[in-house]
Design a protein around this motif. Structure first.
Motif, PDB file in Angstrom:
ATOM      1  N   LYS A 107       0.877  -1.272   0.124  1.00 55.93           N
ATOM      2  CA  LYS A 107       0.081  -0.012   0.075  1.00 55.93           C
ATOM      3  C   LYS A 107       0.864   1.091  -0.016  1.00 55.93           C
ATOM      4  O   LYS A 107       0.614   2.227  -0.681  1.00 55.93           O
ATOM      5  N   GLY A 108       1.944   1.169   0.694  1.00 53.40           N
ATOM      6  CA  GLY A 108       2.962   2.380   0.874  1.00 53.40           C
ATOM      7  C   GLY A 108       3.512   2.626  -0.659  1.00 53.40           C
ATOM      8  O   GLY A 108       3.831   3.628  -0.837  1.00 53.40           O
ATOM      9  N   SER A 109       4.090   1.431  -1.014  1.00 52.20           N
ATOM     10  CA  SER A 109       4.482   1.498  -2.395  1.00 52.20           C
ATOM     11  C   SER A 109       3.539   2.168  -3.576  1.00 52.20           C
ATOM     12  O   SER A 109       3.899   2.847  -4.410  1.00 52.20           O
ATOM     13  N   CYS A 110       2.222   1.765  -3.382  1.00 52.17           N
ATOM     14  CA  CYS A 110       1.136   2.337  -4.294  1.00 52.17           C
ATOM     15  C   CYS A 110       1.162   3.823  -4.136  1.00 52.17           C
ATOM     16  O   CYS A 110       0.898   4.609  -4.936  1.00 52.17           O
ATOM     17  N   ILE A 111       0.988   4.371  -2.719  1.00 48.28           N
ATOM     18  CA  ILE A 111       0.955   5.646  -2.236  1.00 48.28           C
ATOM     19  C   ILE A 111       2.261   6.523  -3.046  1.00 48.28           C
ATOM     20  O   ILE A 111       2.158   7.499  -3.628  1.00 48.28           O
ATOM     21  N   ALA A 112       3.224   5.874  -2.980  1.00 52.62           N
ATOM     22  CA  ALA A 112       4.674   6.447  -3.519  1.00 52.62           C
ATOM     23  C   ALA A 112       4.740   6.604  -4.884  1.00 52.62           C
ATOM     24  O   ALA A 112       4.879   7.660  -5.674  1.00 52.62           O
ATOM     25  N   LEU A 113       4.107   5.407  -5.697  1.00 51.44           N
ATOM     26  CA  LEU A 113       3.992   5.478  -7.107  1.00 51.44           C
ATOM     27  C   LEU A 113       2.865   6.611  -7.479  1.00 51.44           C
ATOM     28  O   LEU A 113       3.181   7.528  -8.606  1.00 51.44           O
ATOM     29  N   MET A 114       1.943   6.778  -6.796  1.00 48.04           N
ATOM     30  CA  MET A 114       0.912   7.722  -6.969  1.00 48.04           C
ATOM     31  C   MET A 114       1.579   9.058  -6.913  1.00 48.04           C
ATOM     32  O   MET A 114       1.234  10.110  -7.777  1.00 48.04           O
ATOM     33  N   VAL A 115       2.267   9.394  -5.805  1.00 52.37           N
ATOM     34  CA  VAL A 115       2.773  10.651  -5.534  1.00 52.37           C
ATOM     35  C   VAL A 115       3.970  11.035  -6.741  1.00 52.37           C
ATOM     36  O   VAL A 115       4.004  12.171  -7.141  1.00 52.37           O
ATOM     37  N   GLU A 116       4.515   9.893  -7.091  1.00 50.16           N
ATOM     38  CA  GLU A 116       5.667  10.067  -7.989  1.00 50.16           C
ATOM     39  C   GLU A 116       5.082  10.830  -9.349  1.00 50.16           C
ATOM     40  O   GLU A 116       5.480  11.673 -10.108  1.00 50.16           O
ATOM     41  N   PHE A 121      11.858  12.193 -12.726  1.00 54.62           N
ATOM     42  CA  PHE A 121      11.524  11.290 -11.586  1.00 54.62           C
ATOM     43  C   PHE A 121      12.564  11.344 -10.470  1.00 54.62           C
ATOM     44  O   PHE A 121      13.832  11.578 -10.818  1.00 54.62           O
ATOM     45  N   SER A 122      12.262  10.907  -9.403  1.00 54.80           N
ATOM     46  CA  SER A 122      13.385  10.852  -8.191  1.00 54.80           C
ATOM     47  C   SER A 122      14.534  10.240  -8.823  1.00 54.80           C
ATOM     48  O   SER A 122      15.602  10.652  -8.524  1.00 54.80           O
ATOM     49  N   PHE A 123      14.499   9.066  -9.363  1.00 54.94           N
ATOM     50  CA  PHE A 123      15.888   8.484  -9.701  1.00 54.94           C
ATOM     51  C   PHE A 123      16.657   9.078 -10.876  1.00 54.94           C
ATOM     52  O   PHE A 123      17.678   9.123 -10.565  1.00 54.94           O
ATOM     53  N   GLN A 124      15.903  10.017 -11.619  1.00 52.34           N
ATOM     54  CA  GLN A 124      16.518  10.567 -12.695  1.00 52.34           C
ATOM     55  C   GLN A 124      17.247  12.051 -11.880  1.00 52.34           C
ATOM     56  O   GLN A 124      18.210  12.370 -12.301  1.00 52.34           O
ATOM     57  N   ARG A 141      15.497  20.279 -10.996  1.00 44.04           N
ATOM     58  CA  ARG A 141      14.619  20.737 -12.355  1.00 44.04           C
ATOM     59  C   ARG A 141      13.336  19.990 -11.847  1.00 44.04           C
ATOM     60  O   ARG A 141      13.103  19.032 -12.563  1.00 44.04           O
ATOM     61  N   THR A 142      12.521  20.623 -10.994  1.00 40.57           N
ATOM     62  CA  THR A 142      11.270  20.155 -10.638  1.00 40.57           C
ATOM     63  C   THR A 142      10.117  21.090 -10.802  1.00 40.57           C
ATOM     64  O   THR A 142      10.532  22.370 -10.991  1.00 40.57           O
ATOM     65  N   ALA A 143       8.996  20.625 -10.790  1.00 37.93           N
ATOM     66  CA  ALA A 143       7.763  21.445 -11.019  1.00 37.93           C
ATOM     67  C   ALA A 143       6.897  20.824  -9.837  1.00 37.93           C
ATOM     68  O   ALA A 143       7.030  19.937  -9.018  1.00 37.93           O
ATOM     69  N   GLU A 144       5.610  21.431  -9.822  1.00 34.38           N
ATOM     70  CA  GLU A 144       4.937  21.130  -8.590  1.00 34.38           C
ATOM     71  C   GLU A 144       3.448  20.796  -9.138  1.00 34.38           C
ATOM     72  O   GLU A 144       3.021  21.581 -10.273  1.00 34.38           O
ATOM     73  N   THR A 145       2.699  20.137  -8.524  1.00 28.12           N
ATOM     74  CA  THR A 145       1.256  19.620  -8.866  1.00 28.12           C
ATOM     75  C   THR A 145       0.433  19.983  -7.648  1.00 28.12           C
ATOM     76  O   THR A 145       0.759  19.566  -6.487  1.00 28.12           O
ATOM     77  N   VAL A 146      -0.508  20.833  -7.821  1.00 29.93           N
ATOM     78  CA  VAL A 146      -1.256  21.362  -6.909  1.00 29.93           C
ATOM     79  C   VAL A 146      -2.690  20.776  -7.324  1.00 29.93           C
ATOM     80  O   VAL A 146      -3.282  21.164  -8.195  1.00 29.93           O
ATOM     81  N   ILE A 147      -3.259  20.103  -6.172  1.00 31.25           N
ATOM     82  CA  ILE A 147      -4.694  19.780  -6.571  1.00 31.25           C
ATOM     83  C   ILE A 147      -5.469  20.318  -5.354  1.00 31.25           C
ATOM     84  O   ILE A 147      -5.262  20.127  -4.066  1.00 31.25           O
ATOM     85  N   ALA A 148      -6.681  20.947  -5.856  1.00 32.90           N
ATOM     86  CA  ALA A 148      -7.388  21.877  -4.822  1.00 32.90           C
ATOM     87  C   ALA A 148      -8.831  21.191  -4.903  1.00 32.90           C
ATOM     88  O   ALA A 148      -9.611  21.334  -5.947  1.00 32.90           O
ATOM     89  N   ILE A 149      -9.414  20.901  -3.935  1.00 32.25           N
ATOM     90  CA  ILE A 149     -10.665  20.546  -3.849  1.00 32.25           C
ATOM     91  C   ILE A 149     -11.718  21.366  -2.831  1.00 32.25           C
ATOM     92  O   ILE A 149     -11.193  21.555  -1.772  1.00 32.25           O
ATOM     93  N   ASP A 150     -12.547  21.743  -3.518  1.00 31.65           N
ATOM     94  CA  ASP A 150     -13.582  22.575  -2.522  1.00 31.65           C
ATOM     95  C   ASP A 150     -14.851  21.798  -1.976  1.00 31.65           C
ATOM     96  O   ASP A 150     -15.620  21.281  -2.983  1.00 31.65           O
ATOM     97  N   PRO A 151     -14.696  21.082  -0.903  1.00 30.06           N
ATOM     98  CA  PRO A 151     -15.820  20.300  -0.415  1.00 30.06           C
ATOM     99  C   PRO A 151     -17.177  20.894  -0.514  1.00 30.06           C
ATOM    100  O   PRO A 151     -18.202  20.172  -0.348  1.00 30.06           O
ATOM    101  N   ALA A 166       3.597  14.196  -9.231  1.00 30.88           N
ATOM    102  CA  ALA A 166       4.493  15.208  -8.770  1.00 30.88           C
ATOM    103  C   ALA A 166       5.513  15.224 -10.019  1.00 30.88           C
ATOM    104  O   ALA A 166       5.847  16.206 -10.401  1.00 30.88           O
ATOM    105  N   SER A 167       5.730  14.064 -10.867  1.00 29.40           N
ATOM    106  CA  SER A 167       6.744  14.329 -12.000  1.00 29.40           C
ATOM    107  C   SER A 167       6.116  13.682 -13.179  1.00 29.40           C
ATOM    108  O   SER A 167       6.298  14.564 -13.993  1.00 29.40           O
ATOM    109  N   GLY A 168       5.326  12.794 -13.124  1.00 23.18           N
ATOM    110  CA  GLY A 168       4.761  12.531 -14.328  1.00 23.18           C
ATOM    111  C   GLY A 168       4.073  13.315 -15.216  1.00 23.18           C
ATOM    112  O   GLY A 168       4.158  13.520 -16.300  1.00 23.18           O
ATOM    113  N   ILE A 169       3.258  13.953 -14.599  1.00 21.79           N
ATOM    114  CA  ILE A 169       2.270  14.753 -15.342  1.00 21.79           C
ATOM    115  C   ILE A 169       2.765  16.303 -15.543  1.00 21.79           C
ATOM    116  O   ILE A 169       2.406  17.126 -16.132  1.00 21.79           O
TER     117      ILE A 169
END
Length: 166
Positions: free
Chosen positions: A44-53, A64-67, A82-92, A56-59
């Motif tokens: 489960k932790g590795s799936c969360i890490a994959l999702m974050v990677e 990627f972290s290894f690069q 050379r990084t960018a950021e992904t911001v996800i804003a959700i208005d409940p 954060a990097s894929g889109i």
């Protein structure tokens, strides 16, 4: 685990949280820093890490972290990444999940309260909040050499004011 903090304090890592560059488990923070930190929660932790990677990097097209590790000059590199950021804003409120912020707080407080009743539950902020509360009351201790380094950074005319407190 905060590997750098464990290294600084001269402590070993807990079993099962890191591997060395050879893929073998290690409790040595120095070896872990050139190896890898293992994910919490195993699959489960590795799936969360994959999702974050991927978020954060894929889109964003960032490395990627290894690069990024390959691009760093060395482990102590302070060169810009050379990084960018992904911001996800959700208005409940717009989602219709709650009517207002007070309802949102009450709803999440209920969950946190129930979760914190479990003996093995560890909330991400609980240790930090306890440490902050304790340090506000009791202060913090730092090594003398670090205190001296901080004092040396002050303007010369104010160093005496602080040096007498050590």
């Amino acid at each position: 685990w905060e590997i750098l903090l464990m290294l600084e304090k001269g402590l070993s890592l807990p079993e099962g949280c890191a591997i060395g560059p050879d893929g073998c488990p290690t409790v040595d923070p120095t070896v872990a820093l050139v190896g890898a930190q293992l994910p919490y929660g195993f699959h489960k932790g590795s799936c969360i890490a994959l999702m974050v990677e991927l978020l954060a990097s894929g889109i964003t097209g960032s490395p990627f972290s290894f690069q990024q590790r390959e691009m760093d000059v060395d482990e102590t590199s302070t060169s810009p990444t050379r990084t960018a950021e992904t911001v996800i804003a959700i208005d409940p409120i717009r989602l219709g999940a709650v009517r207002n912020i007070a309802d949102l707080h009450a709803h999440t407080d209920l969950f946190i309260e129930q979760l914190s009743k479990h003996q093995n539950a560890r909330l991400p902020f609980s240790q930090r909040l306890a440490a902050r509360t304790r340090s506000e009351k009791e202060g913090i201790e730092i090594p003398k050499h670090l205190y001296d380094e901080i004092i040396a950074l002050l303007p010369v005319d104010s160093q005496d004011d602080y040096a007498s407190r050590s």
